[in-house]
Design a protein around this motif. Structure first.
Motif, mmCIF file in Angstrom:
data_model
loop_
_atom_site.group_PDB
_atom_site.id
_atom_site.type_symbol
_atom_site.label_atom_id
_atom_site.label_comp_id
_atom_site.label_asym_id
_atom_site.label_seq_id
_atom_site.Cartn_x
_atom_site.Cartn_y
_atom_site.Cartn_z
ATOM 1 N N UNK A 156 -14.856 33.863 40.097
ATOM 2 C CA UNK A 156 -13.027 33.697 40.928
ATOM 3 C C UNK A 156 -12.886 33.755 42.275
ATOM 4 N N UNK A 157 -13.362 34.804 43.012
ATOM 5 C CA UNK A 157 -13.403 34.479 43.901
ATOM 6 C C UNK A 157 -14.009 33.404 45.052
ATOM 7 N N UNK A 158 -14.870 32.657 44.153
ATOM 8 C CA UNK A 158 -16.143 31.713 44.793
ATOM 9 C C UNK A 158 -16.070 30.631 44.486
ATOM 10 N N UNK A 159 -14.886 30.195 43.237
ATOM 11 C CA UNK A 159 -15.321 29.208 43.111
ATOM 12 C C UNK A 159 -13.982 27.594 43.361
ATOM 13 N N UNK A 160 -13.538 26.950 44.045
ATOM 14 C CA UNK A 160 -12.469 26.622 44.739
ATOM 15 C C UNK A 160 -13.023 25.063 43.916
ATOM 16 N N UNK A 161 -11.455 24.497 44.026
ATOM 17 C CA UNK A 161 -11.226 23.398 43.643
ATOM 18 C C UNK A 161 -11.670 23.383 41.724
ATOM 19 N N UNK A 162 -10.974 25.026 41.663
ATOM 20 C CA UNK A 162 -11.092 23.882 39.545
ATOM 21 C C UNK A 162 -11.527 24.450 38.527
ATOM 22 N N UNK A 163 -12.108 24.030 37.396
ATOM 23 C CA UNK A 163 -13.249 24.718 35.869
ATOM 24 C C UNK A 163 -14.100 24.059 36.794
ATOM 25 N N UNK A 164 -14.398 22.843 36.965
ATOM 26 C CA UNK A 164 -15.759 21.745 36.655
ATOM 27 C C UNK A 164 -16.698 22.033 38.245
ATOM 28 N N UNK A 190 -8.072 25.281 24.963
ATOM 29 C CA UNK A 190 -6.295 25.519 25.820
ATOM 30 C C UNK A 190 -6.935 26.467 27.057
ATOM 31 N N UNK A 191 -6.556 26.152 28.256
ATOM 32 C CA UNK A 191 -6.366 27.377 29.933
ATOM 33 C C UNK A 191 -7.424 26.053 30.980
ATOM 34 N N UNK A 192 -7.566 27.034 31.837
ATOM 35 C CA UNK A 192 -8.207 26.697 32.602
ATOM 36 C C UNK A 192 -9.793 27.260 31.905
ATOM 37 N N UNK A 193 -10.619 26.632 32.481
ATOM 38 C CA UNK A 193 -12.314 26.463 32.012
ATOM 39 C C UNK A 193 -12.564 27.380 32.331
ATOM 40 N N UNK A 194 -12.527 28.061 33.810
ATOM 41 C CA UNK A 194 -13.184 29.062 33.988
ATOM 42 C C UNK A 194 -12.792 29.996 33.378
ATOM 43 N N UNK A 195 -11.887 30.730 33.386
ATOM 44 C CA UNK A 195 -11.452 31.574 31.950
ATOM 45 C C UNK A 195 -11.620 31.624 30.971
ATOM 46 N N UNK A 255 -12.082 40.439 35.489
ATOM 47 C CA UNK A 255 -11.926 40.070 37.008
ATOM 48 C C UNK A 255 -11.781 38.635 37.542
ATOM 49 N N UNK A 256 -12.009 37.172 36.069
ATOM 50 C CA UNK A 256 -12.058 36.198 37.087
ATOM 51 C C UNK A 256 -11.041 35.626 37.674
#
Length: 189
Positions: free
Chosen positions: A14-22, A55-60, A82-83
């Protein structure tokens, strides 16, 4: 102990994934497959598919899936929290400062310099997904090991999306049906 590992693994994502899910996919793969071995290559491919379809953000979605798979409902809640925690905190501060200083050239320069890194992360995630689909996540890519059914299915999906302008949900549904039919056909042969 597993709950702390889940929380801190997805806190880092969650802290270091800039730019979205992919863009987060290489980070998720590193934590989930390489570091903690919660999933293998095929499990990660399933994770990507499920994260995209829900549905929703990929990382979540990925955090929820991995948490549930690893430690049940409590694990899903902890990994998801945490994410999203870093984003909640950072977006609150960034929104305040962005609204206050949005005209500064230095800020615009920082934002434009992040774009190439985000593109590289998205490309890396795309390549990882293709390797998982076409070569079953193998580390060495060889032409004889290629799953040509998946390559043809991929090409068909591209044509349906780009040329025929089909709805992505319909294309995913059709791809799922075709994959099941391919799998059943391979069982018969």
């Amino acid at each position: 102990m597993i709950y702390l590992k889940l929380f801190f693994a997805f806190l880092q994502i969650g802290m270091f994934s800039f730019g979205g899910g992919y863009a987060a996919m290489p980070l998720i793969q590193h934590q989930v497959v390489d570091t903690y071995h919660w999933l293998d290559g095929k499990g990660f491919a399933d994770l990507v598919t499920i994260s995209q379809m829900t549905p929703g953000p990929i990382a979540t979605n990925a955090a929820t899936f991995v948490g549930m798979n690893t430690a049940g409902l409590a694990g899903a809640l902890i990994a998801t929290f945490g994410c999203i925690l870093p984003s909640c905190i950072l977006v609150t501060f960034i929104a305040y400062f962005y609204l206050k200083y949005q005209k500064l050239a230095a800020l615009q320069g920082v934002l434009s310099s992040l774009r190439p890194a985000v593109i590289a992360l998205i490309a890396s995630a795309g390549i990882s997904i293709l390797v998982s689909a076409f070569w079953n996540g193998q580390t060495v890519i060889r032409l004889p090991d290629t799953d040509w059914g998946m390559v043809i299915l991929f090409g068909l999906c591209i044509v349906l999306l780009r040329k025929c302008k089909m709805n992505p949900v319909t294309v995913m549904f059709l791809a799922g049906i075709l994959k099941v039919l391919l799998a059943e056909g391979q069982k018969i042969l």
